[in-house]
Design a protein around this motif. Structure first.
Motif, PDB file in Angstrom:
ATOM      1  N   ALA A 110       0.840  -1.198   0.000  1.00 10.55           N
ATOM      2  CA  ALA A 110       0.000   0.000   0.000  1.00 10.55           C
ATOM      3  C   ALA A 110       0.874   1.246   0.000  1.00 10.55           C
ATOM      4  O   ALA A 110       2.026   1.222   0.453  1.00 10.55           O
ATOM      5  CB  ALA A 110      -0.899   0.000   1.234  1.00 10.55           C
ATOM      6  N   PRO A 111       0.343   2.342  -0.546  1.00 12.11           N
ATOM      7  CA  PRO A 111       1.109   3.596  -0.474  1.00 12.11           C
ATOM      8  C   PRO A 111       1.495   3.870   0.980  1.00 12.11           C
ATOM      9  O   PRO A 111       0.760   3.576   1.911  1.00 12.11           O
ATOM     10  CB  PRO A 111       0.126   4.630  -1.014  1.00 12.11           C
ATOM     11  N   SER A 112       2.657   4.482   1.118  1.00  5.46           N
ATOM     12  CA  SER A 112       3.184   4.673   2.473  1.00  5.46           C
ATOM     13  C   SER A 112       2.315   5.601   3.280  1.00  5.46           C
ATOM     14  O   SER A 112       2.176   5.439   4.494  1.00  5.46           O
ATOM     15  CB  SER A 112       4.618   5.211   2.418  1.00  5.46           C
ATOM     16  N   SER A 113       1.713   6.586   2.643  1.00  8.15           N
ATOM     17  CA  SER A 113       0.844   7.512   3.375  1.00  8.15           C
ATOM     18  C   SER A 113      -0.131   8.161   2.403  1.00  8.15           C
ATOM     19  O   SER A 113       0.059   8.166   1.204  1.00  8.15           O
ATOM     20  CB  SER A 113       1.682   8.589   4.083  1.00  8.15           C
ATOM     21  N   LEU A 114      -1.222   8.713   2.966  1.00  9.01           N
ATOM     22  CA  LEU A 114      -2.238   9.443   2.192  1.00  9.01           C
ATOM     23  C   LEU A 114      -2.776  10.550   3.080  1.00  9.01           C
ATOM     24  O   LEU A 114      -3.234  10.280   4.205  1.00  9.01           O
ATOM     25  CB  LEU A 114      -3.382   8.513   1.768  1.00  9.01           C
ATOM     26  N   LYS A 115      -2.665  11.792   2.614  1.00  5.62           N
ATOM     27  CA  LYS A 115      -3.182  12.918   3.388  1.00  5.62           C
ATOM     28  C   LYS A 115      -3.960  13.851   2.472  1.00  5.62           C
ATOM     29  O   LYS A 115      -3.730  13.906   1.268  1.00  5.62           O
ATOM     30  CB  LYS A 115      -2.045  13.650   4.087  1.00  5.62           C
ATOM     31  N   ILE A 116      -4.950  14.558   3.041  1.00  2.00           N
ATOM     32  CA  ILE A 116      -5.849  15.445   2.296  1.00  2.00           C
ATOM     33  C   ILE A 116      -5.620  16.860   2.798  1.00  2.00           C
ATOM     34  O   ILE A 116      -5.734  17.133   3.998  1.00  2.00           O
ATOM     35  CB  ILE A 116      -7.302  15.022   2.474  1.00  2.00           C
ATOM     36  N   VAL A 117      -5.292  17.762   1.883  1.00  2.00           N
ATOM     37  CA  VAL A 117      -4.959  19.150   2.238  1.00  2.00           C
ATOM     38  C   VAL A 117      -5.850  20.098   1.438  1.00  2.00           C
ATOM     39  O   VAL A 117      -6.540  19.708   0.487  1.00  2.00           O
ATOM     40  CB  VAL A 117      -3.464  19.433   1.982  1.00  2.00           C
ATOM     41  N   ASN A 118      -5.839  21.358   1.896  1.00  2.00           N
ATOM     42  CA  ASN A 118      -6.546  22.446   1.198  1.00  2.00           C
ATOM     43  C   ASN A 118      -7.999  22.125   0.865  1.00  2.00           C
ATOM     44  O   ASN A 118      -8.425  22.156  -0.300  1.00  2.00           O
ATOM     45  CB  ASN A 118      -5.796  22.810  -0.103  1.00  2.00           C
ATOM     46  N   PRO A 119      -8.821  21.768   1.859  1.00  4.47           N
ATOM     47  CA  PRO A 119     -10.248  21.572   1.526  1.00  4.47           C
ATOM     48  C   PRO A 119     -10.929  22.912   1.215  1.00  4.47           C
ATOM     49  O   PRO A 119     -10.659  23.921   1.856  1.00  4.47           O
ATOM     50  CB  PRO A 119     -10.784  20.941   2.806  1.00  4.47           C
ATOM     51  N   THR A 120     -11.764  22.905   0.203  1.00  3.29           N
ATOM     52  CA  THR A 120     -12.570  24.095  -0.154  1.00  3.29           C
ATOM     53  C   THR A 120     -14.015  23.665  -0.239  1.00  3.29           C
ATOM     54  O   THR A 120     -14.362  22.542   0.132  1.00  3.29           O
ATOM     55  CB  THR A 120     -12.092  24.695  -1.483  1.00  3.29           C
ATOM     56  N   LEU A 121     -14.852  24.586  -0.767  1.00  2.00           N
ATOM     57  CA  LEU A 121     -16.271  24.254  -0.869  1.00  2.00           C
ATOM     58  C   LEU A 121     -16.504  23.088  -1.816  1.00  2.00           C
ATOM     59  O   LEU A 121     -17.367  22.244  -1.546  1.00  2.00           O
ATOM     60  CB  LEU A 121     -17.069  25.475  -1.357  1.00  2.00           C
ATOM     61  N   ASP A 122     -15.729  23.000  -2.876  1.00  2.00           N
ATOM     62  CA  ASP A 122     -16.011  21.965  -3.869  1.00  2.00           C
ATOM     63  C   ASP A 122     -14.779  21.203  -4.298  1.00  2.00           C
ATOM     64  O   ASP A 122     -14.801  20.553  -5.339  1.00  2.00           O
ATOM     65  CB  ASP A 122     -16.682  22.597  -5.104  1.00  2.00           C
ATOM     66  N   SER A 123     -13.680  21.264  -3.515  1.00  2.00           N
ATOM     67  CA  SER A 123     -12.478  20.543  -3.938  1.00  2.00           C
ATOM     68  C   SER A 123     -11.703  20.049  -2.704  1.00  2.00           C
ATOM     69  O   SER A 123     -11.803  20.621  -1.626  1.00  2.00           O
ATOM     70  CB  SER A 123     -11.571  21.435  -4.791  1.00  2.00           C
ATOM     71  N   LEU A 124     -10.969  18.988  -2.959  1.00  2.00           N
ATOM     72  CA  LEU A 124     -10.061  18.419  -1.975  1.00  2.00           C
ATOM     73  C   LEU A 124      -8.789  18.015  -2.705  1.00  2.00           C
ATOM     74  O   LEU A 124      -8.849  17.478  -3.797  1.00  2.00           O
ATOM     75  CB  LEU A 124     -10.666  17.190  -1.277  1.00  2.00           C
ATOM     76  N   THR A 125      -7.626  18.227  -2.061  1.00  2.00           N
ATOM     77  CA  THR A 125      -6.329  17.877  -2.652  1.00  2.00           C
ATOM     78  C   THR A 125      -5.746  16.700  -1.889  1.00  2.00           C
ATOM     79  O   THR A 125      -5.645  16.727  -0.659  1.00  2.00           O
ATOM     80  CB  THR A 125      -5.368  19.065  -2.605  1.00  2.00           C
ATOM     81  N   LEU A 126      -5.343  15.657  -2.576  1.00  2.00           N
ATOM     82  CA  LEU A 126      -4.763  14.456  -2.005  1.00  2.00           C
ATOM     83  C   LEU A 126      -3.266  14.450  -2.266  1.00  2.00           C
ATOM     84  O   LEU A 126      -2.824  14.744  -3.395  1.00  2.00           O
ATOM     85  CB  LEU A 126      -5.380  13.192  -2.606  1.00  2.00           C
TER      86      LEU A 126
END
Length: 1206
Positions: free
Chosen positions: A949-965
């Motif tokens: 599995a990928p070593s890590s997964l994090k979600i940054v910069n949430p907005t009203l209609d977007s998420l960055t992985l």
């Protein structure tokens, strides 16, 4: 004809003539010796030094002596010769020196008062008696005196004097009344040592007119009486009236106050006194005190303690007595008289003197011509006694000179004596308190040994008791005595026997094998004499079946059994006693050999019945009690385990067998089924009992097989239907003879510990198996392949032997044979062993690898030659390690791994390999010593596999209609990555999953932004990598987009550590409930205040205020204007019950996404920021498969409305 002499324990008649050491040899007056053996006189009997005679009887002054020839007698009186022929009243007994003075017909005893001394004389010397002081006894009368009555006041002290007349010997004093009844004595009233009667204080009951002192003169058996004394005890008023009417104050005894008073001593007077006593006498110290109340007397010794076991208190502790007094008892003794008003002390200084007493008294000396000897006369006393010597009654200073004699103080030294040196010497030790006089003769004789014990005397002794064999002897010089057993036996020594100085041979514990003929041999330089005596050992008399306690009914019959076992050569006599007396002369009592039967039992028949068995050598007895009761119904029988067997006896004693006989105990109403025999080996396993044999319950004998060199004891147990009895007493011990071992050690092995040795080990025999003393082992060995001879060595009782200098790993034949002082065990069988191993010499060849899949490979190799193994082949060992990953992402060296394949296998599987990696391996052969050399390294490559599995997964910069992985690649790609797969779907407030979106991302990407998402919506993401082989393990995460116009700040993404966010139901939060309660309480208080004011007449428009301000608890808050509207509990307004826990940097590791109770909690982790906005904490929940389907988006939460309200 044998002359019998019986010897019984406890009363051994020693009809022996004592033979002293050479410095003091007595000549026995045996009739056989009197004819030709001369001996100086010896005083054998004489009157006491202080001889008090009865004047009413004839005077007898004793003087007896022995000697050869018989001595003649003469007397002195007051130091001068007493010529008895001139006094018709004086005669001398024939053959004796005893004087008889006939004063009963005429004459007076006083005429013959004086100091007498007897002399016994023959040709070898003269012996003298003590100085005998003869005095007649006297019992004078009391002088007449007039005794006035004594009148005393209650409580006063009093001494009634006795003052008896002086008699010889002194009188015994006691107080009685007219009726010859002794006057009672107590702590208050007692008689002193001087005979006076002391009253510490008088009481009215002391009033009487017959206080009489009596003096008893024991020698003349007469009693003298003093005049009675009258005593009257009156009160103070009565005393004053008497004084006024009759007497003056000066005529009263002890006119003291009758008030209570402290003690004072009546005797002795003053604070100190002195007492002198002679050694060996009884020291008597007395303190008598007066006082009111009556004093108590205590005794102490200053600077010491009173001697234990020699101290006694008499006369109500007023007299202290110490018996057998010695110089150590000198010192100060203090008596203390004490009552409630005080105490008084008196010190008695005691000095112990001593008349002379012997330390070494001179002993008769028998010497042969030319020998040397000494006479020692050593005495002590206080003061030190003076020692003086006399020869034949004459002071040695004026006696005839003897060149063989030399006097040195208390010792006379004789050297080179001749027959003319024979004489009787007297030693006198005297001081002011008395004297000692001892006679000792020097008799110079030349006599060959003579044995005085009768020849062929037969001694019969009970087994296990001492046997004393007499050998009375005489000779000059002193003979030496030796004893022999049998005709050719060696001299008996004191390791088993006791040789007494008088020639007696003592066998401390006579056994059956002590029976035989014993010879006593006496030797000196003039000759030799011997005598034979015979000893027989008899079995003891025992009662093997004793009479038992019996309770019988009146009128019935009772029987007592008394079964006796005795030596077959002795005839016992059986006697029955009742209460230690003869049986009643009644025909109801009948006896036979073993039984006493009492018929028609009566109450008087109850008692103790004793059976006594007597032989000429010993006796045995046993008793039982008979109790007679009234007739009662017959009780039911009592069932129990048997009583233990008894009377165990060993017979037919052979080297390897013995017959055991026993007597069964009572079966207690249940027949005995079998007997169990156990043995104990006192030599090797003392205290441990082992099973020997079992026999049927009808047998009372058993033939037992025995092992050699074992000290056996046996015991027997009986068993019936109830159980097993207690063990019997142990039998006598029986030591079997030693024999060669009948077995060899077991567990023989031969294993080398070094390449050049052979260690031979075995399990040694135990003591029981040794069969004799001196257990050893013969160890033998030779090479199996070859014609070498056996090499042998004998070792001690050990369990290992090491053979050095052997070739490496060669098979050997080994034998271990037991032996002892008697001989060898049977020839043992040979076992095979090997000398020591060495490391293998050759590496396996032709190693090749077949890769099965990305994690498994198969290795093959050729076996090594057997000889190169140089030991026991244990298997092959593969060392393998990863040299470099094919992806070149991990160049770290991996530690080598090891797999061992047992036996002679030539292939093996390597599991758990890393896909897409380069490996190397080698193979080694293994034996008991270790590993051989390694084969040449062999490399191989594993194909690609699926990635991790990928070593890590994090979600940054949430907005009203977007998420960055953002993510990190897999730690183990296991090949070349081709792409990433991302799947995600929305989750509504009931955790129902929405439609799943599938997205492929290039393999070179580590960041991806998702757009056109719904606002304020939670999404779940599934992310994994792919190689050409397939997909790897996935990692999941959840996140939420922000809310439109809600004033909620996005989650803090700058924090170093993850802080999970979650939407919560604030209606169930503690702080919210507390807040609502506080508001309700304030409203309640406000209503109460308004109600009170209204009742007081105030005008407060409560109703209008209530209409204007509705209760916030019943109106929900609107999001747009902050006013209260209608509260709704619709389904789509329920808060989320499941959220995600996401770190602040939006990074979620795979292993962190486990189920947790927090996922289902009720917002316990929720908190408010400083600006009042609520931050929910969430954590992702891992799911194996994403759910497909259309799910509605999450509805607005009441939290939003609450945030606006706050």
């Amino acid at each position: 004809m044998l002359k019998k002499q019986h010897i019984c324990a406890g009363r051994v008649p020693l009809i022996l003539f004592l033979c002293q050491m050479i410095s003091a040899l007595d000549v026995p007056l045996d009739p056989k010796l009197l004819d030709d053996l001369v001996q100086p006189p010896t005083i054998t009997q004489q009157s006491p030094k202080d001889y008090i005679i009865d004047p009413r009887e004839n005077i007898v002054i004793q003087c007896e002596a022995k000697g050869k020839p018989p001595p003649s007698f003469s007397w002195t009186r007051n130091g001068t010769h007493f010529d008895i022929d001139k006094d018709p009243l004086v005669t001398m007994k024939p053959g004796s020196g005893t004087l008889v003075i006939n004063i009963m017909s005429e004459g007076k005893a006083e005429t013959y008062e004086g100091v007498y001394q007897c002399t016994a004389r023959n040709e070898r010397g003269a012996a003298v008696s003590n100085n005998i002081v003869v005095r007649p006894s006297r019992s004078p009368l009391w002088t007449k005196e007039r005794l006035e009555p004594i009148i005393l006041r209650n409580g006063q002290s009093l001494v009634l004097p006795c003052r008896p007349p002086i008699g010889l010997p002194p009188a015994i004093i006691f107080w009685m009344d007219n009726s010859f009844q002794r006057l009672p004595q107590s702590e208050r009233v007692s008689q002193g040592l001087n005979g006076d009667l002391y009253f510490s204080n008088v009481l009215p009951e002391d009033t009487r007119e017959d206080y009489i002192c009596y003096a008893r003169f024991n020698h003349t058996q007469t009693i003298q009486q003093k005049q009675p004394i009258s005593l009257k005890v009156i009160s103070v008023d009565e005393l004053n009236d008497t004084i006024a009417a009759n007497l003056s104050d000066t005529e009263f005894y002890g006119a003291k106050s009758s008030k209570e008073r402290p003690p004072t001593f009546l005797t002795p007077e003053g604070n100190e006194s002195h007492k002198e006593e002679l050694r060996g006498n009884v020291l008597s110290l007395e303190c008598i005190a007066e006082g009111l109340p009556t004093p108590i007397i205590y005794w102490i010794k200053e600077d010491g303690t009173l001697p234990v076991n020699r101290t006694f208190y008499r006369n109500f502790k007023k007299t202290l007595q110490i018996i057998h007094v010695s110089e150590a008892d000198s010192g100060n003794y203090q008596c203390i008289a004490k009552n409630a008003l005080g105490a008084v002390h008196h010190t008695i200084s005691v000095t112990v003197k001593a008349a002379p007493y012997w330390i070494v008294a001179p002993q008769n000396l028998v010497l042969s011509p030319g020998e040397n000897g000494t006479l020692i006369c050593r005495a002590n006393g206080n003061p030190k006694p003076r020692i003086s010597w006399l020869t034949n009654g004459v002071p040695v200073e004026i006696a005839l000179d003897d060149p063989s004699r030399k006097i040195d103080g208390d010792t006379i030294i004789f050297s080179n004596v001749q027959e003319s040196s024979s004489a009787v010497y007297q030693c006198n030790a005297s001081n002011k308190y008395g004297y000692l006089l001892a006679n000792a003769f020097v008799n110079v004789l030349a006599e060959p040994p003579r044995i005085l014990t009768s020849a062929n005397t037969l001694y019969q002794v009970i087994a296990n008791r001492p046997a004393l064999l007499d050998c009375a002897f005489f000779g000059s010089p002193m003979p030496t005595i030796e004893w022999f057993k049998g005709t050719k036996g060696s001299a008996l020594h004191e390791d088993i026997y006791i040789l007494h100085d008088n020639g007696t041979l003592e066998i401390p514990v006579a056994q059956k094998d002590s029976t035989g003929t014993y010879t006593c041999v006496a030797r000196n330089k003039l000759g030799m004499a011997k005598n034979e005596v015979h000893l027989e050992i008899k079995d003891p008399t025992r009662i093997i079946k004793q009479p038992e306690y019996a309770v019988v009914q009146r009128g019935s019959k009772v029987s007592f059994e008394c079964k006796v076992k005795h030596d077959h050569t002795l005839i016992p006599t059986i006697m029955w006693l009742k209460d230690n007396g003869e049986l009643p002369n009644d025909e109801r009592f009948s006896t036979d050999k073993d039984h006493l039967v009492v018929s028609d039992v009566k109450d008087d028949d109850g008692g103790t019945y004793t059976c006594t068995a007597n032989t000429t050598l010993d006796s045995a007895s046993a008793s039982a009690v008979l109790r007679v009761v009234a007739p009662t119904p017959t009780p039911a029988p009592i069932y129990d385990v048997p009583n233990p067997p008894f009377d165990l006896e060993l017979t037919n004693q052979l080297d390897k067998s013995v017959q055991l006989t026993w007597t069964p105990g009572d079966d207690n109403n249940s027949p005995i089924k079998k007997f169990i025999i156990e043995y104990e080996d006192a030599m090797h396993e003392a205290g441990l009992w082992r099973h020997q044999a079992e026999v049927s319950g009808t047998q009372t004998t058993a033939q037992l097989k025995l092992s050699p060199y074992v000290n056996y004891s046996f015991r027997v147990m009986a068993e019936n239907g109830i159980g097993r009895s207690m063990p019997s007493e142990a039998s006598e011990q029986y030591l079997t003879k030693a024999a060669e071992p009948d077995q060899n050690p077991t567990a023989v092995e031969g294993l080398g510990t070094e390449p050049d040795n052979l260690v031979i080990t075995w399990k040694p025999l135990n003591g029981f198996q040794s069969n004799g003393p001196g257990l050893q082992y013969k160890v033998s060995w030779r090479q199996k392949d070859g014609d070498d001879e056996w090499t042998s060595v004998v070792v001690a009782n050990v369990s290992k032997y090491i053979v050095s200098g052997t070739p490496t790993f060669v098979p050997y034949l080994i034998k271990v044979q037991a032996l002892n002082d008697v001989g060898f065990a049977p020839e043992p069988a040979a076992v095979m062993g090997h000398s020591g191993e060495d490391l293998p010499m050759v590496a396996p060849g032709n190693v090749h690898v077949n890769v099965v899949n990305s994690t498994l490979a198969e290795v093959h190799w050729d076996p090594v030659p057997p000889k190169s193994v140089r030991g026991h082949l244990q298997g092959y060992r593969i060392y393998y390690w990863k040299t470099q990953s094919s992806s070149k992402r991990n160049r770290r060296h991996i530690e080598k791994k090891i797999l061992t394949f047992q036996g002679s296998k030539t292939h093996g599987m390597l599991p758990g390999l890393q896909p897409y990696s380069h490996y190397a391996l080698n193979v080694r052969v293994v034996n008991g010593k270790g590993e051989g050399p390694a084969s040449t390294d062999k490399g191989f490559h594993t194909p690609e596999g699926v990635p991790s599995a990928p070593s890590s997964l994090k979600i940054v910069n949430p907005t009203l209609d977007s998420l960055t992985l953002e993510w990190d690649p897999p730690s183990h790609p296991n090949g070349i990555l081709t792409e990433y797969i991302l799947k995600y779907q929305p989750i509504n407030n009931t955790h129902e999953l929405g439609p799943l979106v599938d997205l492929k991302i290039p393999a070179n990407k580590t960041r991806w932004t998702l757009k056109n998402l719904n606002f304020s919506t939670r999404y779940k993401f599934y992310f994994y990598a792919q190689t050409s082989v397939g997909s790897g393990s996935q990692i999941t995460e959840e996140a939420i987009t922000t809310v439109d116009e809600a004033g909620i700040l996005p989650p803090d993404v700058g924090a170093g550590k993850a802080m999970a966010s979650r939407q919560v139901d604030i209606a169930t939060q503690g702080w919210f409930i507390g807040l609502m309660c506080a508001v309700a309480l304030l409203i309640l208080i406000l209503l109460i205040v308004c109600f009170i004011r209204r009742n007081k007449g105030g005008k407060y428009p409560v109703k209008e205020k209530e209409d204007a301000h509705a209760d916030p608890e019943i109106q929900p808050m609107k999001e747009d204007d902050g006013t209260f509207g209608e509260y709704s509990d619709a389904e789509d307004h329920k808060p989320l019950k499941k959220g995600s826990r996401t770190p602040s940097d939006r990074t979620v590791k795979k292993e962190d996404s486990d189920d947790s109770l927090v996922d289902y909690g009720e917002g316990v982790n929720g908190q408010f920021n400083e600006d009042g906005s609520f931050i929910g904490q969430y954590s992702g929940k891992k799911e194996k498969e994403p759910a497909e389907g259309n799910e509605s988006s999450e509805a607005p939460s009441p939290v939003n409305a609450m945030n606006s309200f706050v």
